[in-house]
Design an enzyme around this catalytic site. Sequence first.
Site, PDB file in Angstrom:
ATOM      1  N   GLY A  62      41.991  41.733   9.667  1.00  6.51           N
ATOM      2  CA  GLY A  62      41.033  42.506  10.149  1.00  6.51           C
ATOM      3  C   GLY A  62      41.194  43.345  11.420  1.00  6.51           C
ATOM      4  O   GLY A  62      40.816  44.297  11.635  1.00  6.51           O
ATOM      5  N   SER A  63      41.871  42.510  12.505  1.00  8.00           N
ATOM      6  CA  SER A  63      42.280  43.073  13.676  1.00  8.00           C
ATOM      7  C   SER A  63      43.126  44.380  13.409  1.00  8.00           C
ATOM      8  O   SER A  63      43.026  45.413  14.005  1.00  8.00           O
ATOM      9  CB  SER A  63      43.156  42.094  14.744  1.00  8.00           C
TER      10      SER A  63
ATOM     11  N   ASN B 152      29.581  39.097  14.027  1.00 10.83           N
ATOM     12  CA  ASN B 152      29.972  38.024  13.968  1.00 10.83           C
ATOM     13  C   ASN B 152      29.533  36.770  14.572  1.00 10.83           C
ATOM     14  O   ASN B 152      29.668  35.714  14.467  1.00 10.83           O
ATOM     15  CB  ASN B 152      31.625  38.046  14.263  1.00 10.83           C
TER      16      ASN B 152
ATOM     17  N   SER C 295      38.866  41.224   6.275  1.00 20.03           N
ATOM     18  CA  SER C 295      39.820  40.323   6.379  1.00 20.03           C
ATOM     19  C   SER C 295      39.531  38.988   5.479  1.00 20.03           C
ATOM     20  O   SER C 295      38.370  38.617   5.325  1.00 20.03           O
ATOM     21  CB  SER C 295      39.619  39.719   8.026  1.00 20.03           C
TER      22      SER C 295
ATOM     23  N   HIS D  92      40.330  35.934   5.290  1.00 23.51           N
ATOM     24  CA  HIS D  92      39.828  34.432   5.720  1.00 23.51           C
ATOM     25  C   HIS D  92      38.537  34.402   6.043  1.00 23.51           C
ATOM     26  O   HIS D  92      38.011  33.078   6.177  1.00 23.51           O
ATOM     27  CB  HIS D  92      40.844  33.905   6.695  1.00 23.51           C
TER      28      HIS D  92
ATOM     29  N   THR E 135      57.585  44.190   3.702  1.00 17.30           N
ATOM     30  CA  THR E 135      57.296  43.933   2.427  1.00 17.30           C
ATOM     31  C   THR E 135      55.940  43.289   2.426  1.00 17.30           C
ATOM     32  O   THR E 135      55.376  42.488   3.246  1.00 17.30           O
ATOM     33  CB  THR E 135      58.510  42.845   2.219  1.00 17.30           C
TER      34      THR E 135
ATOM     35  N   CYS F  96      37.122  33.529  20.075  1.00 22.82           N
ATOM     36  CA  CYS F  96      37.946  34.251  21.219  1.00 22.82           C
ATOM     37  C   CYS F  96      37.415  34.055  22.587  1.00 22.82           C
ATOM     38  O   CYS F  96      38.161  33.861  23.519  1.00 22.82           O
ATOM     39  CB  CYS F  96      38.070  35.980  21.002  1.00 22.82           C
TER      40      CYS F  96
HETATM   41  C1  LIG Z   1      37.363  37.765  12.397  1.00 24.61           C
HETATM   42  C2  LIG Z   1      36.965  39.041  12.660  1.00 24.61           C
HETATM   43  C3  LIG Z   1      37.925  40.201  12.870  1.00 24.61           C
HETATM   44  C4  LIG Z   1      39.258  39.879  13.333  1.00 24.61           C
HETATM   45  O1  LIG Z   1      39.997  39.642  11.799  1.00 24.61           O
HETATM   46  P1  LIG Z   1      41.453  38.872  11.493  1.00 24.61           P
HETATM   47  O2  LIG Z   1      41.748  39.051  10.179  1.00 24.61           O
HETATM   48  O3  LIG Z   1      41.281  37.395  12.047  1.00 24.61           O
HETATM   49  O4  LIG Z   1      42.139  39.770  12.413  1.00 24.61           O
HETATM   50  C5  LIG Z   1      37.421  41.599  13.265  1.00 24.61           C
HETATM   51  N1  LIG Z   1      36.126  41.766  13.175  1.00 24.61           N
HETATM   52  C6  LIG Z   1      35.251  40.959  13.075  1.00 24.61           C
HETATM   53  C7  LIG Z   1      33.695  41.426  12.986  1.00 24.61           C
HETATM   54  C8  LIG Z   1      35.694  39.646  12.644  1.00 24.61           C
HETATM   55  O5  LIG Z   1      34.549  38.550  12.500  1.00 24.61           O
END
Ligand SMILES: *Cc1c(COP(=O)(O)O)cnc(C)c1O
Length: 391
Positions: free
Chosen positions: A82-83, A163, A211, A213, A249, A336
């Site tokens: 996501g980042s 989040n 993302s 996970h 890759t 975080c």
């Molecule tokens: C977890 C999260 C991210 C970051 O995603 P990663 O895959 O951990 O880098 C970005 N935005 C929100 C709203 C999130 O909850």
Amino acid sequence: MLSILQKGQADTAMIYADNAATTKMSKAAIEAMLPFFDTLYGNPGSPHEAGRRAQEALWHAREQIAAVLHCSAKQIYFTSGGSEADNQALCSAAAIGERSGKRHIISTAIEHPAVLKPLEQLKKRGFDITLLPVHADGIVRPAELIAAIRPDTALVSVMYANNEIGTIQPVQEIGALCRERGILFHSDAVQAAGQLPVNIPRDGIDLLALSAHKFHGPKGIGVLYADVNAPLKSLILGGEQERGRRAGTENVAAIAGMAAALAEANASLDRSHKHLSILRERMLTGLLAIPGTRINGSLTKRLPGNINISFEGIEAELLLLLLSEHGICASSGSACASGSMEPSHVLLALGLSPTEARGALRLTLSGETTEDEADQIVCAVSECVSRLRNA
Ligand SMILES: *Cc1c(COP(=O)(O)O)cnc(C)c1O
């Protein structure tokens, strides 16, 4: 290290209520990944049979993800999470704006750091950033967004769902008003995917981040949605992977796992929504019986598995320590921000005082959370809060 692993495996009493930080991988995701560690190990860029099979798996995953988002497989770009997807979206939109002399970006005070930090950097490069406030309910008002729009506004970036407090933003309305005015619209949908029916054409989204996970897929893999003609700026330079938009890759196994997890989560949206709503009602009844509590953010426009609750006179960091003695994994806001004693920027944006913000506990449930676990959490929270208040 080994002892930590063994302890983790033996520890069956753990109750996990931190699904906004990350989720357990689904069986479907794990199974979808396994062949790529073993028989299907080709490099998708290789012009031979092993490569062709890996390439086919990538396109199959793109199709699965595109079907969920109602877009085309060609508009799906794989990133490391996501980042990275948020960073690439913002940098690309900024570069597009710059070309037509537009250097104004509108976002919100409650975005994830993956959006706020790149915006800070863009500000240093001469962009003007407007961060819209949210009301006490944690929701942005489209009228306030309209009022903030200027002739030089290049981009609007508003997260789909938050989040920390789970509030759902009026994305469809925002998308429509951006479209009318020819302004790019980016949405961080990391918390929404797999929990809400994200629909890119309906929502009027130009750039979107996912993302894996966060929806029971593997860590370290994500998606950037963008139009095929969007001049995306590569953050990682090198080979021509992802149609020249992202070098390196592809993590084929993780991509297959992500697609399987998303397809599964999307197929059971209604069922898990119902399950989570019932569980949350049950927990709220118990939690709100504790004196001096307040729910942070709207309870109606909210992800069904999110509870964010403050306890008067309590430091959430201490509460978390006591809860962990009960085997409960929860959060004091965003992962975080925890560890540092900085109050959450999201809770401050709702109008909480720093002290109130430090008293907030985030419990995020998943489809796997049971009624029994929910009851145990409520019991433990009540007990720990009174222990702290009587200390
Ligand atoms: C977890 C999260 C991210 C970051 O995603 P990663 O895959 O951990 O880098 C970005 N935005 C929100 C709203 C999130 O909850």
